[in-house]
Write a protein that holds these residues in place. Structure first.
Motif, PDB file in Angstrom:
ATOM      1  N   ILE A 206       0.222   3.905  24.935  1.00 27.44           N
ATOM      2  CA  ILE A 206      -0.564   5.064  25.386  1.00 27.44           C
ATOM      3  C   ILE A 206      -1.078   5.789  24.140  1.00 27.44           C
ATOM      4  N   PHE A 207      -2.396   5.975  24.103  1.00 22.22           N
ATOM      5  CA  PHE A 207      -3.025   6.595  22.932  1.00 22.22           C
ATOM      6  C   PHE A 207      -3.450   8.017  23.263  1.00 22.22           C
ATOM      7  N   ALA A 208      -3.316   8.893  22.288  1.00 21.91           N
ATOM      8  CA  ALA A 208      -3.845  10.255  22.449  1.00 21.91           C
ATOM      9  C   ALA A 208      -5.361  10.176  22.350  1.00 21.91           C
TER      10      ALA A 208
ATOM     11  N   ILE B 138      -5.075  -4.189  18.365  1.00 19.09           N
ATOM     12  CA  ILE B 138      -5.175  -4.369  16.910  1.00 19.09           C
ATOM     13  C   ILE B 138      -6.639  -4.193  16.508  1.00 19.09           C
ATOM     14  N   ASP B 139      -6.867  -3.633  15.325  1.00 18.73           N
ATOM     15  CA  ASP B 139      -8.231  -3.521  14.787  1.00 18.73           C
ATOM     16  C   ASP B 139      -8.422  -4.525  13.655  1.00 18.73           C
ATOM     17  N   LEU B 140      -9.593  -5.171  13.643  1.00 15.04           N
ATOM     18  CA  LEU B 140      -9.976  -6.048  12.526  1.00 15.04           C
ATOM     19  C   LEU B 140     -11.303  -5.539  11.974  1.00 15.04           C
TER      20      LEU B 140
ATOM     21  N   ASN C 143      -2.538  -3.109  13.041  1.00 14.66           N
ATOM     22  CA  ASN C 143      -1.908  -3.181  14.349  1.00 14.66           C
ATOM     23  C   ASN C 143      -1.610  -1.754  14.807  1.00 14.66           C
ATOM     24  N   ALA C 144      -1.805  -1.472  16.099  1.00 15.34           N
ATOM     25  CA  ALA C 144      -1.600  -0.105  16.569  1.00 15.34           C
ATOM     26  C   ALA C 144      -0.150   0.333  16.402  1.00 15.34           C
TER      27      ALA C 144
ATOM     28  N   LEU D  89      -5.676   3.572  14.807  1.00 19.62           N
ATOM     29  CA  LEU D  89      -4.908   3.383  16.042  1.00 19.62           C
ATOM     30  C   LEU D  89      -3.493   3.912  15.865  1.00 19.62           C
ATOM     31  N   GLN D  90      -2.931   3.602  14.711  1.00 22.14           N
ATOM     32  CA  GLN D  90      -1.556   4.016  14.444  1.00 22.14           C
ATOM     33  C   GLN D  90      -1.366   5.510  14.633  1.00 22.14           C
TER      34      GLN D  90
END
Ligand code: SF4
Lengths: 245, 698
Positions: free
Chosen positions: A217-219, A71-73, A56-57, A111-112
């Motif tokens: 918000i992602f870098a 989320i990534d799977l 999960n992010a 993601l985290q």
């Protein structure tokens, strides 16, 4: 470590009101079981206690809904994203809404490690006058420091400064005994602002509220690659090693 | 909705708020206004325990399959939530649609064990309902209970309108249909109750006078009286207000008899001749619950005949589920729930005739999907290395649990669990030599004829097992010992046995604490005061209703949770009500003494139980009754059901082909059990998994 043999899927979803009280760990189990119902070939970690590769992010605060969570799977065998979306939609509880599925580069950092901020909307029941609340928003934003205490389970509380975690705060609407705030908070490891703490600082500690995270918000670029790009969720609170208990 | 606004305020401040919000996958939300008959299924303990109860899952499935009925769930809130609900005036509500309990037609409580009686009162009170059945009329929901504790319903007779005795699969629908017919007939006369207001009676005055007039409650309310009369005609339904108990001058129970015409003097438990199809669409919890997995009952009942075992007696006869049906159910469960683990439930799993095929085939089909199999209560003689290794593919485990229940060969003959110490040690060799590190052993103290020598043998045996472990894996070897005290249960051969004296229990526990200290040994035991409460509540009569109510008023709640158990409240309640707990728990009984549960017919002849009691005192062992029928009464009581059932599905011989036998001496190996064992229709689980009974013997 990133495993290029696995398919990495990025899901955008909504965590609805009905499941706003489930924890991040519960949410991982929700995704694992939904994937099993959807007959997706989830990848698992190796070892005594294999865990599904799901990341999960950013954990939502318990009690908070999410409108665009990410989320990534990882799958052992390729399945077309459209097919994944179709099967998952049938397998998710009504309160978890799948918005989008896409493929992600397996080599991309986690993601985290890329989340830097989050935007929240808080609807609060209050009979206070709109201008009084607006004024307090201004006072909060003008403050140099906002020292606060954070209670911790079984440990002494920590003192911290809320101000640098608060990137922006607005009173978006007011009327009918309800005020709606919008805020942008930092969301980095060790420096994560919580919407409830901002509401507390506004003097709205014990009032009924609905809080939703509107987006993360992602870098775009990360300077330092994190140790693991595909973190394995293993902070299980059960102890599967010990079936006797 | 107001409830939801109030919940927004309180849920962020309570522990585990997801207990109170519902919305799980496979939970069934029907259109409330379009469904005429509404049942609330209530489990009087936490969400985590209630959601682990297979009996309620079965009833939820059955009732919701009816288009004109709905079933919704409700559990007992933890004290923090209870307090918050009282402050905010939120009545107890169902998880599916948040309707207050007063909006339901029928509220069905599951009572698998006695320690949750006070929680029933908490839930009724939090729903705004009068606690005593006599204070409720036709405007209130009908409040009923079923489950293992109901085989002695008397202590809770004040509070329930009716009890369902036995297996609930068929009778639940009969009750709902009867309710429906009654409501249609009385529709004009029934006006709706005003919107529910939170009613609180906790802290009300002292115990009232004895409820001598009990049994006349519904007469002033012709509609309710009519409903109860209709219900009492259903087989297996017991309406306590239609019966009156009599007592002898010395306070012992004399008899109970009907006070209205046309109700049976004895209430025979219901059984289903063939197990109905298993539930596959389990509600999938978000929270980690006690048993976070699916469960399939592979067999109901047990024929081993352990003399202390309530489940082994009241769940007769043995009925098997066909292998193909179980395998199909596993496939469906995985597709419909996504659970990672499936438990094959039975009182003795390895007595299932095709257990090896079942485990192998399940692993062949689903092993690669990381499915674990739970197999509680395997018997060692059929617990082959093959099955051990098959199970191992699913999930790594640290060891196994065995329940020899007594530590000497002599005492094991007394309880009819004839396992030799040598056999147990051989099993320990098998387990430790394959690298498993832990063996858990369950024992009971307080069996009839037990001497201090039998208690010392517990410590000796545990150390012998540890020595086997040390030999194979050195210091990694562990033995965990759980010691409980025999609670002589109704409808068992030990129902005549007095509970051990408290001073002796403490002496024996203190010996074991000293003798079982040291590296590699871990001892758990039960608080003797909690044991006393369990004994009183399971053996009680109607006079205990006042005690339960008074203890609850004084703050007793969640009595099954070690950290919540309130001995002071119970002690004060006994005193105020003039009841001596030892009169119920520790008085030796004559063989011809009448019991308050004698009118509840579980299908066993009292003569069979009495013979078995005498066999116990004489140290005689009887074999599994699949080898020799001992004419316990089951075949006679249920001969019609037996005739309808194919031979291979029913453990007793076909009617007309009796095999009877006398006590025999045989030797068997110990039975490993898993405390996760769930028993059909909601006997089951004590809450220990969440509140381990460690190191507080008092
Ligand atoms: S009737 Fe005979 S075979 Fe059936 S349970 Fe009783 S003793 Fe066992």
């Amino acid at each position: 470590m990133p495993d290029p043999a696995l398919q990495r899927l990025r899901l955008t979803y909504g965590k609805g009101e009905a499941i706003r009280f489930i924890s991040n760990l519960d949410l991982m189990r929700l995704w694992e079981r939904a994937a099993r119902r959807a007959r997706l070939p989830l990848a698992y970690s190796h070892g005594f206690n294999p865990q599904p590769k799901i990341a999960n992010a950013h954990a939502l605060p318990v009690g908070c809904a999410g409108e665009n969570e990410v989320i990534d799977l990882w799958l052992e065998a390729r399945v077309e994203p459209e097919e994944v979306a179709r099967r998952l939609r049938e397998a998710l509880p009504p309160a978890a809404q799948l918005i989008h599925v896409e493929e992600a580069d397996p080599r991309e950092p986690s993601l985290q490690s890329r989340v830097c901020a989050a935007e929240y909307r808080a609807q609060v029941q209050t009979d206070e006058m709109g201008h009084a609340i607006a004024e307090r928003v201004q006072v909060l934003l003008a403050a140099q420091e906002l020292p606060r205490q954070r209670a911790r389970h079984g440990k002494p509380p920590v003192i911290y400064d809320l101000r640098p975690l608060l990137l922006d705060l607005r009173l978006r609407g007011y009327g009918n005994g309800e005020a709606t705030f919008w805020m942008r908070l930092r969301a980095e490891p060790g420096a994560t602002g919580r919407p409830d703490e901002v509401l507390d600082a506004l003097g709205l500690a014990d009032v009924p509220r609905r809080v939703a995270r509107e987006r993360l918000i992602f870098a775009e670029f990360v300077q330092v690659a994190p140790a693991s790009a595909a973190p394995v969720i293993s902070d299980d609170d059960t102890d599967p090693e010990s079936p006797l208990e | 909705m107001d409830v939801e606004i109030a919940l927004d305020r309180i849920l962020p401040h309570v522990e585990k708020p997801a207990r109170y919000t519902g919305g799980e996958y496979n939970s069934i939300v029907k259109n409330w206004t379009q469904v005429p008959y509404r049942l609330a299924l209530a489990f009087p303990d936490t969400y985590e325990l209630g959601m682990s109860n297979l009996g309620l899952a079965i009833l939820y499935d059955i009732v919701n399959k009816e288009p004109d009925m709905l079933a919704e769930r409700v559990y007992c809130p933890w004290p923090d939530m209870e307090g918050a609900m009282r402050r905010e005036g939120i009545p107890l509500y169902s998880l599916e649609t948040y309707h207050p309990l007063t909006d339901f037609d029928v509220i069905g409580f599951s009572l698998p064990y006695e320690q949750l009686y006070t929680n029933v009162l908490t839930m009724l009170d939090l729903a705004g309902l009068p606690l005593r059945a006599a204070e409720r009329d036709e405007h209130h929901p009908l409040i009923i209970a079923g489950g293992s504790a109901v085989y002695n319903p008397e202590p809770m007779a004040d509070f329930f309108d009716a009890f369902i005795v036995g297996e609930g699969e068929e009778v639940i629908l009969e009750v709902m249909r009867t309710y429906g017919g009654w409501r249609e007939d009385w529709d004009q006369a029934l006006t709706p109750l005003p919107p529910s207001l939170l009613y609180s009676s906790r802290g009300a005055g002292l115990c009232g006078p004895p409820t001598a007039k009990f049994g006349r409650g519904s007469e002033g309310h012709p509609a309710k009286h009519d409903l109860l009369r209709r219900l009492a005609r259903i087989e297996g339904v017991y309406v306590p207000s239609f019966y009156e108990a009599e007592y002898n001058a010395d306070g012992t129970f004399a008899a109970i008899h009907p006070t209205v015409p046309d109700v049976p003097a004895r209430i025979t438990k219901r059984i289903v001749p063939v197990l109905p199809p298993p539930v596959t669409r389990f509600i999938v919890p978000y929270l980690d619950i006690v048993h976070n997995r699916a469960a399939i009952e592979i067999q109901r009942g047990c024929t081993r005949g352990c003399r202390f075992c309530h489940a082994g007696m009241v769940f007769r006869p043995v009925r098997e589920r066909p292998l193909a049906e179980i395998l199909q159910a596993v496939d469906d469960i995985i597709a419909q729930t996504g659970f990672e683990e499936v438990s094959f439930l039975s009182l003795s799993s390895s007595d299932y005739s095709k257990i090896g095929d079942l485990v192998r085939e399940t692993m062949r089909r689903h092993g690669d999907k990381r499915l674990s199999i739970g197999l509680p209560s395997l018997r060692i003689e059929s617990f082959s290395v093959d099955i051990m290794e098959q199970l191992e593919k699913g999930r790594r485990r640290s060891g196994f649990t065995f329940a020899p229940e007594a530590a000497t060969d002599r005492l094991r003959d007394v309880i009819n669990k004839p396992v030799s110490t040598d056999a147990l040690l051989q099993v320990a060799e098998e387990v430790y030599s394959r690298g498993w590190t832990t063996i858990k052993l369950y024992f009971m103290i307080g069996h009839p004829t037990q001497t201090m020598e039998d208690v010392r043998a517990i410590a000796r045996l545990a150390r012998q097992v540890l020595a086997v472990g040390r030999k194979h894996i050195g210091k990694k070897a562990n033995v965990r010992i759980g010691v409980s005290t025999l609670v002589p249960k109704p409808h068992t051969p030990f129902q005549w046995v007095p509970l051990e004296e408290e001073s002796l229990i403490r002496e024996q526990l203190s010996y074991l604490r000293d003798a079982l200290s040291g590296p590699g040994l871990h001892l758990n035991w039960n608080n003797p005061r909690e044991t006393l409460l369990e004994a009183v509540l399971s053996r009680g009569d109607r006079r205990l209703g006042r005690v339960i109510r008074r203890a609850w008023e004084l703050g007793a709640k969640l009595d099954g949770w070690q950290d919540q158990f309130n001995d002071a409240a119970w002690t004060q309640a006994y005193q105020e009500c003039g009841i001596d707990p030892d009169f119920y728990a520790r008085r030796p009984r004559a063989l011809d003494e009448a019991f308050p549960w004698d009118h509840i017919d579980v299908g066993l002849k009292k003569k069979f139980l009495a013979d078995e009691y005498q066999n116990a005192l004489a140290g005689k062992v009887i074999v599994d009754c699949r080898e020799h029928c001992f004419s316990c009464g089951i075949l006679k009581t249920f001969k019609e059901e037996r005739k309808q059932t194919p031979d291979e599905m029913w453990g007793c011989p076909a009617v007309g082909h009796r095999r009877t036998g006398a006590p025999l001496r045989i030797l068997e190996s110990p039975v490993p059990v898993d405390e996760s064992l769930l028993i059909p229709l909601s006997l089951a689980l004590t809450p220990q998994p969440l509140s381990p009974k460690v190191g507080r013997g008092g």
